[in-house]
Design a protein around this motif. Structure first.
Motif, PDB file in Angstrom:
ATOM      1  N   PHE A 107     114.172  98.622  35.310  1.00 34.92           N
ATOM      2  CA  PHE A 107     114.428  99.452  36.485  1.00 34.92           C
ATOM      3  C   PHE A 107     115.723  99.060  37.196  1.00 34.92           C
ATOM      4  CE2 PHE A 107     109.558  99.327  36.845  1.00 34.92           C
ATOM      5  CZ  PHE A 107     109.402 100.430  36.028  1.00 34.92           C
ATOM      6  N   HIS A 108     116.116  97.815  37.019  1.00 35.12           N
ATOM      7  CA  HIS A 108     117.196  97.263  37.836  1.00 35.12           C
ATOM      8  C   HIS A 108     118.572  97.463  37.214  1.00 35.12           C
ATOM      9  CE1 HIS A 108     119.042  93.634  40.104  1.00 35.12           C
ATOM     10  NE2 HIS A 108     118.972  94.656  40.919  1.00 35.12           N
ATOM     11  N   LYS A 109     118.664  97.354  35.881  1.00 33.15           N
ATOM     12  CA  LYS A 109     119.988  97.347  35.247  1.00 33.15           C
ATOM     13  C   LYS A 109     120.326  98.620  34.470  1.00 33.15           C
ATOM     14  CE  LYS A 109     121.986  93.790  33.629  1.00 33.15           C
ATOM     15  NZ  LYS A 109     122.374  92.614  32.831  1.00 33.15           N
ATOM     16  N   LEU A 110     119.340  99.312  33.928  1.00 36.53           N
ATOM     17  CA  LEU A 110     119.636 100.468  33.089  1.00 36.53           C
ATOM     18  C   LEU A 110     119.721 101.754  33.903  1.00 36.53           C
ATOM     19  CD1 LEU A 110     117.506  99.939  29.850  1.00 36.53           C
ATOM     20  CD2 LEU A 110     119.682  98.908  30.530  1.00 36.53           C
ATOM     21  N   ASN A 111     120.566 102.676  33.426  1.00 35.21           N
ATOM     22  CA  ASN A 111     120.550 104.015  34.008  1.00 35.21           C
ATOM     23  C   ASN A 111     119.490 104.851  33.290  1.00 35.21           C
ATOM     24  OD1 ASN A 111     121.705 105.136  31.592  1.00 35.21           O
ATOM     25  ND2 ASN A 111     123.752 104.620  32.329  1.00 35.21           N
ATOM     26  N   LYS A 112     119.296 106.077  33.718  1.00 33.72           N
ATOM     27  CA  LYS A 112     118.215 106.892  33.170  1.00 33.72           C
ATOM     28  C   LYS A 112     118.380 107.139  31.671  1.00 33.72           C
ATOM     29  CE  LYS A 112     117.598 111.206  34.626  1.00 33.72           C
ATOM     30  NZ  LYS A 112     117.132 112.322  35.492  1.00 33.72           N
ATOM     31  N   LYS A 113     119.589 107.456  31.237  1.00 35.10           N
ATOM     32  CA  LYS A 113     119.828 107.726  29.819  1.00 35.10           C
ATOM     33  C   LYS A 113     119.503 106.505  28.973  1.00 35.10           C
ATOM     34  CE  LYS A 113     123.399 109.243  26.558  1.00 35.10           C
ATOM     35  NZ  LYS A 113     124.832 109.649  26.415  1.00 35.10           N
ATOM     36  N   GLU A 114     119.946 105.325  29.419  1.00 40.42           N
ATOM     37  CA  GLU A 114     119.679 104.089  28.683  1.00 40.42           C
ATOM     38  C   GLU A 114     118.185 103.783  28.658  1.00 40.42           C
ATOM     39  OE1 GLU A 114     123.721 101.484  29.602  1.00 40.42           O
ATOM     40  OE2 GLU A 114     122.177 101.679  31.153  1.00 40.42           O
ATOM     41  N   ALA A 115     117.534 103.958  29.798  1.00 34.63           N
ATOM     42  CA  ALA A 115     116.098 103.667  29.887  1.00 34.63           C
ATOM     43  C   ALA A 115     115.304 104.576  28.960  1.00 34.63           C
ATOM     44  CB  ALA A 115     115.621 103.818  31.329  1.00 34.63           C
ATOM     45  N   PHE A 116     115.658 105.854  28.901  1.00 34.23           N
ATOM     46  CA  PHE A 116     114.965 106.799  28.030  1.00 34.23           C
ATOM     47  C   PHE A 116     115.172 106.427  26.564  1.00 34.23           C
ATOM     48  CE2 PHE A 116     114.546 110.785  30.937  1.00 34.23           C
ATOM     49  CZ  PHE A 116     113.937 109.998  31.896  1.00 34.23           C
ATOM     50  N   TYR A 117     116.387 106.030  26.223  1.00 35.50           N
ATOM     51  CA  TYR A 117     116.683 105.594  24.855  1.00 35.50           C
ATOM     52  C   TYR A 117     115.817 104.396  24.479  1.00 35.50           C
ATOM     53  CZ  TYR A 117     119.309 103.416  21.011  1.00 35.50           C
ATOM     54  OH  TYR A 117     119.667 102.825  19.831  1.00 35.50           O
ATOM     55  N   TYR A 118     115.721 103.446  25.385  1.00 31.25           N
ATOM     56  CA  TYR A 118     114.898 102.255  25.153  1.00 31.25           C
ATOM     57  C   TYR A 118     113.429 102.639  24.928  1.00 31.25           C
ATOM     58  CZ  TYR A 118     111.827  98.456  26.498  1.00 31.25           C
ATOM     59  OH  TYR A 118     110.782  97.572  26.525  1.00 31.25           O
ATOM     60  N   LEU A 119     112.881 103.483  25.801  1.00 28.88           N
ATOM     61  CA  LEU A 119     111.475 103.867  25.691  1.00 28.88           C
ATOM     62  C   LEU A 119     111.197 104.606  24.384  1.00 28.88           C
ATOM     63  CD1 LEU A 119     110.774 105.110  29.338  1.00 28.88           C
ATOM     64  CD2 LEU A 119     110.007 102.962  28.311  1.00 28.88           C
ATOM     65  N   GLU A 120     112.084 105.496  24.001  1.00 26.59           N
ATOM     66  CA  GLU A 120     111.892 106.257  22.761  1.00 26.59           C
ATOM     67  C   GLU A 120     111.892 105.329  21.546  1.00 26.59           C
ATOM     68  OE1 GLU A 120     115.081 109.001  23.120  1.00 26.59           O
ATOM     69  OE2 GLU A 120     114.010 110.310  24.524  1.00 26.59           O
ATOM     70  N   LYS A 121     112.774 104.343  21.563  1.00 23.86           N
ATOM     71  CA  LYS A 121     112.826 103.372  20.463  1.00 23.86           C
ATOM     72  C   LYS A 121     111.525 102.573  20.384  1.00 23.86           C
ATOM     73  CE  LYS A 121     114.983 100.765  17.319  1.00 23.86           C
ATOM     74  NZ  LYS A 121     115.444 101.292  16.007  1.00 23.86           N
ATOM     75  N   ARG A 122     111.061 102.093  21.500  1.00 26.43           N
ATOM     76  CA  ARG A 122     109.838 101.287  21.495  1.00 26.43           C
ATOM     77  C   ARG A 122     108.615 102.107  21.092  1.00 26.43           C
ATOM     78  NH1 ARG A 122     112.190  97.030  20.361  1.00 26.43           N
ATOM     79  NH2 ARG A 122     112.332  95.320  21.863  1.00 26.43           N
ATOM     80  N   LYS A 123     108.577 103.367  21.489  1.00 28.72           N
ATOM     81  CA  LYS A 123     107.476 104.229  21.073  1.00 28.72           C
ATOM     82  C   LYS A 123     107.433 104.342  19.553  1.00 28.72           C
ATOM     83  CE  LYS A 123     104.229 107.361  21.189  1.00 28.72           C
ATOM     84  NZ  LYS A 123     102.824 107.021  21.544  1.00 28.72           N
ATOM     85  N   LYS A 124     108.573 104.538  18.922  1.00 28.59           N
ATOM     86  CA  LYS A 124     108.645 104.666  17.462  1.00 28.59           C
ATOM     87  C   LYS A 124     108.208 103.387  16.765  1.00 28.59           C
ATOM     88  CE  LYS A 124     112.371 108.106  17.485  1.00 28.59           C
ATOM     89  NZ  LYS A 124     113.813 108.344  17.207  1.00 28.59           N
ATOM     90  N   GLN A 125     108.409 102.247  17.409  1.00 29.79           N
ATOM     91  CA  GLN A 125     108.066 100.963  16.802  1.00 29.79           C
ATOM     92  C   GLN A 125     106.600 100.590  17.003  1.00 29.79           C
ATOM     93  OE1 GLN A 125     111.229  98.925  18.942  1.00 29.79           O
ATOM     94  NE2 GLN A 125     112.258  98.426  17.031  1.00 29.79           N
ATOM     95  N   GLY A 126     105.850 101.413  17.710  1.00 32.36           N
ATOM     96  CA  GLY A 126     104.419 101.160  17.853  1.00 32.36           C
ATOM     97  C   GLY A 126     104.004 100.470  19.127  1.00 32.36           C
ATOM     98  N   PHE A 127     104.932 100.232  20.041  1.00 24.01           N
ATOM     99  CA  PHE A 127     104.562  99.595  21.308  1.00 24.01           C
ATOM    100  C   PHE A 127     103.722 100.555  22.138  1.00 24.01           C
ATOM    101  CE2 PHE A 127     108.122  97.095  19.904  1.00 24.01           C
ATOM    102  CZ  PHE A 127     107.858  95.817  20.360  1.00 24.01           C
ATOM    103  N   THR A 128     102.853  99.995  22.970  1.00 22.81           N
ATOM    104  CA  THR A 128     101.983 100.821  23.819  1.00 22.81           C
ATOM    105  C   THR A 128     102.156 100.530  25.305  1.00 22.81           C
ATOM    106  OG1 THR A 128     100.156  99.223  23.607  1.00 22.81           O
ATOM    107  CG2 THR A 128     100.232 101.029  22.001  1.00 22.81           C
ATOM    108  N   VAL A 129     102.729  99.371  25.640  1.00 21.41           N
ATOM    109  CA  VAL A 129     102.893  98.969  27.045  1.00 21.41           C
ATOM    110  C   VAL A 129     104.288  98.382  27.237  1.00 21.41           C
ATOM    111  CG1 VAL A 129     102.053  97.479  28.908  1.00 21.41           C
ATOM    112  CG2 VAL A 129     100.432  98.445  27.275  1.00 21.41           C
TER     113      VAL A 129
END
Length: 467
Positions: A51-73
């Motif tokens: 929440f502190h360092k990433l902008n919205k585009k970066e944060a969304f990219y991060y979340l999409e990557k983690r979703k594909k890798q099987g993370f849940t939390v």
């Protein structure tokens, strides 16, 4: 066409409503589940600075990557460890007006709103720390400042509860700090009760302590704490995480428990022994390159944790009574960009770190504990013919409560012998490779099993099944 469109719209809305439903504790108190009675496997990632360092585009990219890798939390902090009161987020916003927790700056929280909503659309849950622990009285000063008391902690908790009441949010109090005294206990309790009462007890709450401690030490008997979290930490390889899981497993009242901060991939082993946090620059400039990346790895004389260490701690945890596991990476928790000053020296930036082996292997962890339902696992060392030392040779064993399968993890790929009377239960056996996610059928079953390889880093999971 209009009818088909309406049906599609209804289905999409239904899916979002399902995702928005909060988790709850199972009836037996051992794991988390959805409101549809489906066991929820916590595969977390430590993204403290999200929440502190990433902008919205970066944060969304991060979340999409983690979703594909099987993370849940995803675990993240609202009031950052890195001077989160006085250092603005990616859009120049500070969290409060005049450093006052009772006067939130709503523009700061708009980015958090967007990230929470994006995670929800992806089917991810956010385990949110309202503040890092250095903002509450403690015995380990950080950037601070210490600004919370029981009164303003309750006001802040109420604000968060109302703002995120209908979201996929789990609340994680604390933040790498133990509870120093009754004053600190009262502050955390006030915040916890405000969160619980403010959202109608629909969102789960836990507490993140300092290394080698569990929330159960202070809050086991608190009704507002729904499940326990322990931090096994970064002190050494082959951390006996099974002791933390096992200790919480036998406590009453029964509560789920999990390791929310084990050793991060690519972090130096016992990093604090080679850094001086009393100085503005905790390491010499000479060991970093122009981008702020670690140039001289030999400065950290005990080496670095690898994907192998991640796997060892993950399987030891889940076979010892934990209801989940949180992965972490040294670059990602601090969302390090080239040119930043690292808090703990890093080997790469956060985007490069997203595809590190340990992170990619979380999909295999999720696969095996979904196929072999983690929610019915019971730790059972009595499957083994002899007990093993609690060091690198430790073998973790668990069986299904209905005896339909058993799982035995061999960190060193060592030979294992089962008790003769337990062998009559099993008719099929497999070797599961935790680093590749592949299975090898074992032919004739005997009492002794020898993995396909037996060198460090070639860990194996033995899977036993009934017909």
């Amino acid at each position: 066409m209009k009818k088909e469109y309406l049906i599609l719209s209804w289905l999409l809305v239904t899916q979002i409503v399902v995702f928005a439903q909060s988790l709850r504790v199972s009836n037996n108190g051992r794991y988390l589940e959805t409101k549809q009675n489906q066991p929820f496997l916590w595969i977390g990632d430590t993204a403290w600075e999200l929440f502190h360092k990433l902008n919205k585009k970066e944060a969304f990219y991060y979340l999409e990557k983690r979703k594909k890798q099987g993370f849940t939390v995803i675990q993240a902090v609202i009031l950052s460890e890195t001077d989160g009161f006085r250092t603005a987020n990616a859009y120049g916003e500070l969290p409060f007006i005049g450093l006052d927790p009772t006067k939130p700056n709503t523009r700061y929280f708009e980015l958090i709103d967007d990230i929470v909503s994006k995670a929800e659309r992806l089917g991810l849950y956010l385990a949110i720390l309202p503040t890092w622990g250095d903002k509450v009285p403690n015995d380990r000063p950080g950037k601070g400042p210490v600004i919370f008391n029981a009164k303003n902690a309750a006001v802040y908790g109420n604000f968060l509860a109302r703002r995120y009441q209908q979201k996929n949010v789990i609340w994680m109090l604390g933040g790498d700090r133990n509870v120093q005294n009754q004053e600190a206990f009262a502050i955390w309790k006030a915040m916890g009760l405000a969160l619980k009462n403010g959202n109608g007890s629909k969102q789960l709450i836990t507490y993140h302590p300092a290394g080698e401690q569990s929330s159960s030490k202070w809050f086991q008997n608190e009704d507002w704490l729904n499940f326990n979290v322990y931090q096994s930490g970064h002190a050494h390889r082959f951390m006996p995480v099974y002791r933390f899981a096992g200790s919480d497993y036998i406590k009453t009242p029964i509560k789920p428990t999990l390791d929310a901060e084990p050793a991060y991939e690519d972090i130096p082993v016992e990093f604090w022994a080679f850094m001086d946090f009393t100085k503005e620059k905790s390491v010499p400039d000479s060991i970093l390159n122009a981008d702020g990346l670690l140039l001289k790895k030999e400065h950290f004389k005990k080496g670095f944790f690898t994907d192998y260490d991640v796997r060892v701690h993950a399987y030891w945890n889940l076979l010892s009574g934990a209801c989940g596991y949180t992965y972490g990476h040294n670059s990602i928790w601090q969302m390090f960009r080239k040119g930043d000053t690292p808090i703990i020296p890093v080997l790469m930036d956060w985007k490069a770190a997203l595809s590190r082996p340990g992170a990619e292997q979380m999909r295999h962890l999720k696969k095996v504990f979904s196929e072999y339902d983690f929610s019915i696992l019971v730790p059972d060392q009595d499957l083994l013919s002899s007990r093993f030392q609690q060091d690198s040779t430790y073998i973790a064993a668990a069986r299904a409560s209905d005896n339909t399968f058993a799982l035995i993890y061999l960190a060193l790929g060592q030979q294992v012998t089962l008790k003769e009377d337990t062998m009559r239960t099993w008719q099929k056996a497999w070797w599961f490779n935790p680093s590749r996610g592949t299975k090898i059928r074992i032919g004739e079953l005997g009492g002794t099993f020898t993995p396909p390889s037996s060198v460090e880093g070639k860990d194996w999971l033995l899977v036993l099944e009934k017909k």
